[in-house]
Scaffold this motif. Structure first.
Motif, mmCIF file in Angstrom:
data_model
loop_
_atom_site.group_PDB
_atom_site.id
_atom_site.type_symbol
_atom_site.label_atom_id
_atom_site.label_comp_id
_atom_site.label_asym_id
_atom_site.label_seq_id
_atom_site.Cartn_x
_atom_site.Cartn_y
_atom_site.Cartn_z
ATOM 1 N N ILE A 1 30.449 37.558 18.866
ATOM 2 C CA ILE A 1 30.951 36.246 18.445
ATOM 3 C C ILE A 1 32.353 36.007 18.993
ATOM 4 C CG2 ILE A 1 31.658 34.874 16.439
ATOM 5 C CD1 ILE A 1 29.173 36.051 14.988
ATOM 6 N N ALA A 2 33.190 37.048 19.015
ATOM 7 C CA ALA A 2 34.538 36.901 19.583
ATOM 8 C C ALA A 2 34.451 36.577 21.076
ATOM 9 C CB ALA A 2 35.345 38.174 19.355
ATOM 10 N N ALA A 3 33.551 37.240 21.789
ATOM 11 C CA ALA A 3 33.375 36.958 23.220
ATOM 12 C C ALA A 3 32.838 35.549 23.425
ATOM 13 C CB ALA A 3 32.440 37.990 23.845
ATOM 14 N N LEU A 4 31.944 35.121 22.549
ATOM 15 C CA LEU A 4 31.385 33.775 22.609
ATOM 16 C C LEU A 4 32.482 32.735 22.386
ATOM 17 C CD1 LEU A 4 28.666 32.303 22.868
ATOM 18 C CD2 LEU A 4 28.387 32.564 20.409
ATOM 19 N N ALA A 5 33.333 32.958 21.399
ATOM 20 C CA ALA A 5 34.439 32.032 21.126
ATOM 21 C C ALA A 5 35.421 31.996 22.289
ATOM 22 C CB ALA A 5 35.142 32.427 19.836
ATOM 23 N N LEU A 6 35.690 33.149 22.870
ATOM 24 C CA LEU A 6 36.588 33.208 24.024
ATOM 25 C C LEU A 6 35.996 32.446 25.198
ATOM 26 C CD1 LEU A 6 39.114 34.231 25.447
ATOM 27 C CD2 LEU A 6 37.894 36.373 25.894
ATOM 28 N N TRP A 7 34.713 32.649 25.457
ATOM 29 C CA TRP A 7 34.036 31.937 26.544
ATOM 30 C C TRP A 7 34.115 30.428 26.327
ATOM 31 C CZ3 TRP A 7 32.082 32.951 31.221
ATOM 32 C CH2 TRP A 7 31.216 32.018 31.797
ATOM 33 N N ALA A 8 33.837 29.982 25.104
ATOM 34 C CA ALA A 8 33.873 28.546 24.807
ATOM 35 C C ALA A 8 35.286 27.996 24.929
ATOM 36 C CB ALA A 8 33.316 28.293 23.412
ATOM 37 N N ALA A 9 36.273 28.749 24.447
ATOM 38 C CA ALA A 9 37.667 28.297 24.546
ATOM 39 C C ALA A 9 38.057 28.132 26.011
ATOM 40 C CB ALA A 9 38.593 29.279 23.839
ATOM 41 N N GLN A 10 37.623 29.059 26.854
ATOM 42 C CA GLN A 10 37.948 28.951 28.274
ATOM 43 C C GLN A 10 37.237 27.755 28.900
ATOM 44 O OE1 GLN A 10 40.333 30.892 29.951
ATOM 45 N NE2 GLN A 10 40.060 29.076 31.232
ATOM 46 N N GLN A 11 35.982 27.506 28.487
ATOM 47 C CA GLN A 11 35.265 26.336 28.990
ATOM 48 C C GLN A 11 35.986 25.056 28.584
ATOM 49 O OE1 GLN A 11 32.605 26.726 31.117
ATOM 50 N NE2 GLN A 11 33.230 28.845 30.844
ATOM 51 N N PRO B 1 42.876 36.154 13.004
ATOM 52 C CA PRO B 1 44.044 35.561 13.674
ATOM 53 C C PRO B 1 44.545 36.438 14.822
ATOM 54 C CG PRO B 1 44.328 35.580 11.283
ATOM 55 C CD PRO B 1 43.095 36.378 11.586
ATOM 56 N N GLY B 2 45.153 35.786 15.801
ATOM 57 C CA GLY B 2 45.756 36.508 16.905
ATOM 58 C C GLY B 2 44.811 36.855 18.029
ATOM 59 N N ASN B 3 43.627 36.277 18.064
ATOM 60 C CA ASN B 3 42.668 36.586 19.122
ATOM 61 C C ASN B 3 42.960 35.755 20.375
ATOM 62 O OD1 ASN B 3 40.907 34.048 19.058
ATOM 63 N ND2 ASN B 3 40.970 34.677 16.908
ATOM 64 N N GLU B 4 42.352 36.137 21.469
ATOM 65 C CA GLU B 4 42.581 35.478 22.752
ATOM 66 C C GLU B 4 42.102 34.026 22.744
ATOM 67 O OE1 GLU B 4 43.879 35.183 26.768
ATOM 68 O OE2 GLU B 4 44.373 36.503 25.113
ATOM 69 N N ALA B 5 40.991 33.750 22.082
ATOM 70 C CA ALA B 5 40.487 32.372 22.005
ATOM 71 C C ALA B 5 41.514 31.474 21.311
ATOM 72 C CB ALA B 5 39.152 32.320 21.265
ATOM 73 N N GLU B 6 42.166 31.998 20.289
ATOM 74 C CA GLU B 6 43.203 31.240 19.577
ATOM 75 C C GLU B 6 44.367 30.909 20.514
ATOM 76 O OE1 GLU B 6 45.862 33.187 16.502
ATOM 77 O OE2 GLU B 6 44.492 32.037 15.218
ATOM 78 N N ARG B 7 44.745 31.855 21.372
ATOM 79 C CA ARG B 7 45.832 31.623 22.320
ATOM 80 C C ARG B 7 45.450 30.503 23.299
ATOM 81 N NH1 ARG B 7 46.946 32.218 27.209
ATOM 82 N NH2 ARG B 7 45.088 33.395 27.754
ATOM 83 N N ILE B 8 44.216 30.532 23.784
ATOM 84 C CA ILE B 8 43.756 29.492 24.705
ATOM 85 C C ILE B 8 43.727 28.138 24.000
ATOM 86 C CG2 ILE B 8 41.755 28.669 26.035
ATOM 87 C CD1 ILE B 8 41.169 31.652 26.652
ATOM 88 N N GLN B 9 43.243 28.118 22.764
ATOM 89 C CA GLN B 9 43.188 26.865 22.007
ATOM 90 C C GLN B 9 44.587 26.301 21.760
ATOM 91 O OE1 GLN B 9 40.874 28.303 18.731
ATOM 92 N NE2 GLN B 9 38.932 27.888 19.752
#
Length: 195
Positions: free
Chosen positions: A58-68, A111-119
């Motif tokens: 799920i974390a990888a999925l959120a990161l992928w979506a944030a990058q998209q 909190p503090g994940n890579e997807a959050e940083r991208i967002q």
């Protein structure tokens, strides 16, 4: 087989798993890794080899979506394109991503994940775009970029909720983006209406 080809095969497998996870979890948020593997057409061990836990997937999925989403905003060139045009394009692009990656864009992570940083970067670019729009006279005096962004995000959220509730209804991201931006900038009342 060359190492480059192995990496490309591995990347395709990961993308296949992520796409299957999005479809599966969007329909059934409690889906297991086994169900996701079946939807991806791969063995459960293949999914576990790439993602040790469901949370990691799920974390990888959120990161992928944030990058998209970040890529979609960047494609509108919000720093250099005239602000109103950039807002329309960013809106159409963002709607396409949110509708394709609905589960992932709404996933709750620690909190503090890579997807959050991208967002956070997306929010900064959005605020700068609304500042540019205000400087160009596109916002009423007294309307802050923060308020504009909050209303804008709320409109996007509602549009996506409605689209998710009616998956069989055709969705034209460009037409909806136009209506959303028009609503944001001009409201829903008739022109000339005063309080």
């Amino acid at each position: 087989m060359s190492e480059t080809r192995l990496r490309a095969d591995s990347a395709r497998t990961v993308q296949t798993i992520l796409e299957a996870a999005e479809r599966t979890l969007n329909r059934k948020p409690t889906a297991t890794m086994e169900e996701i593997a079946a939807a991806a057409g791969v063995a459960r061990t293949t999914v576990h080899r790439r993602f040790a836990t469901r949370e990691a997937l799920i974390a990888a999925l959120a990161l992928w979506a944030a990058q998209q989403m970040s890529d979609a905003v960047d494609a509108a060139r919000p720093e250099t394109t005239p602000p109103l045009i950039a807002l329309y394009q960013a809106t159409a692009n963002a709607l396409a991503v949110k509708l394709s990656w609905g589960f992932a864009t709404n996933a709750t992570l620690a909190p503090g994940n890579e997807a959050e940083r991208i967002q956070a970067g997306i929010v900064e670019r959005c605020d700068r775009l609304f500042e540019r729009l205000a400087d160009a006279g596109g916002l009423r005096p007294g309307v802050t970029s923060l308020w504009a962004r909050r209303v804008y995000y709320a409109l996007i959220h509602e549009v996506c909720q409605d689209a998710a509730a009616h998956p069989d209804t055709p969705f034209d991201a460009d037409a909806v983006a136009t209506q959303l931006v028009e609503t944001l900038l001009h409201g829903v009342g008739t022109p000339g209406t005063t309080l």
